[in-house]
Structures are given as structure tokens and as C-alpha cells.
Motif scaffolding. Sequence first.
Motif, mmCIF file in Angstrom:
data_model
loop_
_atom_site.group_PDB
_atom_site.id
_atom_site.type_symbol
_atom_site.label_atom_id
_atom_site.label_comp_id
_atom_site.label_asym_id
_atom_site.label_seq_id
_atom_site.Cartn_x
_atom_site.Cartn_y
_atom_site.Cartn_z
ATOM 1 N N ASP A 20 -5.803 7.268 -5.508
ATOM 2 C CA ASP A 20 -6.414 7.481 -4.152
ATOM 3 C C ASP A 20 -6.785 6.411 -3.290
ATOM 4 O O ASP A 20 -5.907 5.190 -3.615
ATOM 5 C CB ASP A 20 -7.462 6.983 -5.087
ATOM 6 C CG ASP A 20 -7.942 8.330 -6.185
ATOM 7 O OD1 ASP A 20 -7.162 9.417 -5.911
ATOM 8 O OD2 ASP A 20 -8.091 7.908 -7.511
ATOM 9 N N GLU A 21 -7.465 6.951 -2.002
ATOM 10 C CA GLU A 21 -6.865 5.621 -0.711
ATOM 11 C C GLU A 21 -7.474 4.267 -1.250
ATOM 12 O O GLU A 21 -7.983 3.703 -0.344
ATOM 13 C CB GLU A 21 -7.543 6.438 0.212
ATOM 14 C CG GLU A 21 -7.900 7.834 0.595
ATOM 15 C CD GLU A 21 -7.011 7.379 2.151
ATOM 16 O OE1 GLU A 21 -7.920 6.731 2.682
ATOM 17 O OE2 GLU A 21 -6.093 8.441 3.039
ATOM 18 N N GLU A 22 -8.537 4.914 -1.878
ATOM 19 C CA GLU A 22 -9.712 3.356 -2.013
ATOM 20 C C GLU A 22 -9.414 2.110 -3.835
ATOM 21 O O GLU A 22 -9.682 1.092 -3.884
ATOM 22 C CB GLU A 22 -10.760 3.416 -2.965
ATOM 23 C CG GLU A 22 -11.951 4.182 -1.192
ATOM 24 C CD GLU A 22 -11.996 5.270 -1.570
ATOM 25 O OE1 GLU A 22 -11.475 6.240 -2.991
ATOM 26 O OE2 GLU A 22 -12.204 6.046 -0.439
ATOM 27 N N ARG A 27 1.023 -1.002 -0.065
ATOM 28 C CA ARG A 27 -0.553 -0.198 0.204
ATOM 29 C C ARG A 27 0.423 2.072 -0.371
ATOM 30 O O ARG A 27 2.051 1.172 0.733
ATOM 31 C CB ARG A 27 -0.680 0.122 1.003
ATOM 32 C CG ARG A 27 -1.945 -1.501 1.027
ATOM 33 C CD ARG A 27 -3.337 -1.634 -0.034
ATOM 34 N NE ARG A 27 -3.817 0.025 0.598
ATOM 35 C CZ ARG A 27 -4.646 0.403 -0.912
ATOM 36 N NH1 ARG A 27 -4.001 -0.670 -1.679
ATOM 37 N NH2 ARG A 27 -5.172 1.029 -0.853
ATOM 38 N N PRO A 79 0.759 5.747 0.429
ATOM 39 C CA PRO A 79 -0.685 6.858 1.055
ATOM 40 C C PRO A 79 -0.771 7.303 -0.662
ATOM 41 O O PRO A 79 0.024 7.534 -1.310
ATOM 42 C CB PRO A 79 0.781 7.261 2.065
ATOM 43 C CG PRO A 79 1.810 7.212 1.355
ATOM 44 C CD PRO A 79 1.665 5.779 0.937
ATOM 45 N N ALA A 80 -2.398 7.883 -0.084
ATOM 46 C CA ALA A 80 -2.850 8.823 -1.176
ATOM 47 C C ALA A 80 -1.782 10.202 -1.862
ATOM 48 O O ALA A 80 -1.324 10.509 -0.616
ATOM 49 C CB ALA A 80 -4.084 9.655 -0.845
#
Length: 108
Positions: free
Chosen positions: A85-87, A50, A52-53
Motif C-alpha cells: 500500500d502507498e502508506e 520504496r 510502488p503500490a
Amino acid sequence: MSHVTTHVLDSGTGRPAAGVAVSLRGPDGGEIASAATDADGRIGDLGPDRLPAGTASLRFDTGAYFAARGQETFYPEVVVAFRIDEEQGHLHVPLLLSPFAYSTYRGS
């Protein structure tokens, strides 16, 4: 699997671009990871699961790739900036490359 992967194809030869050095920079501009494309022109493990956005980028060392083949190139490097984006799940950012042109798109 890494959050970001890439695939580099040499459209001048019609073959994968092996040995292209690539670095991933995060939204803060710092380098997160670096690797070189494999024999199939791919990097499947580049950075964490992951990010970060924000806006991240991939820097492709195209100058060294073409120099190793004895070819001139107009672009000594290609930097592709993209938004996270976060999602968003997995992001695949391919590069189609020739000595005097390149293109990219959002892959899957």
C-alpha cells in the motif's frame, strides 16, 4: 533499509537457512533485486527504500538450497506474493521452510 526484507528459517534443522537465493519482483512483474540469505538466514538489503503500490513477490530458490544439502524437496521454489500500500513502511516477509512444507507471515 530496504522497503522489503526477509528471513528464512529451516524448521527441519531448527537453524537459519543460509545461502537461499531470493529475488524480488515489483508490481509490474519485473525483477527489482536479488540476493542470497546470509549465515543468519537474513537479507536486509533487498531492493530500494520504496516500492510502488501493488502486488509484489519474493521468489525463494528452495530447490537449490535443499539440493546443496543432499535433501529432496517437494517445492523447487516458493513464491510469496504480497500487497504494497502507498502508506506502508518497511515490509518483512519471513519464510519457515522444510523439505515438504513451508509457511510465511507478515513480520515486523
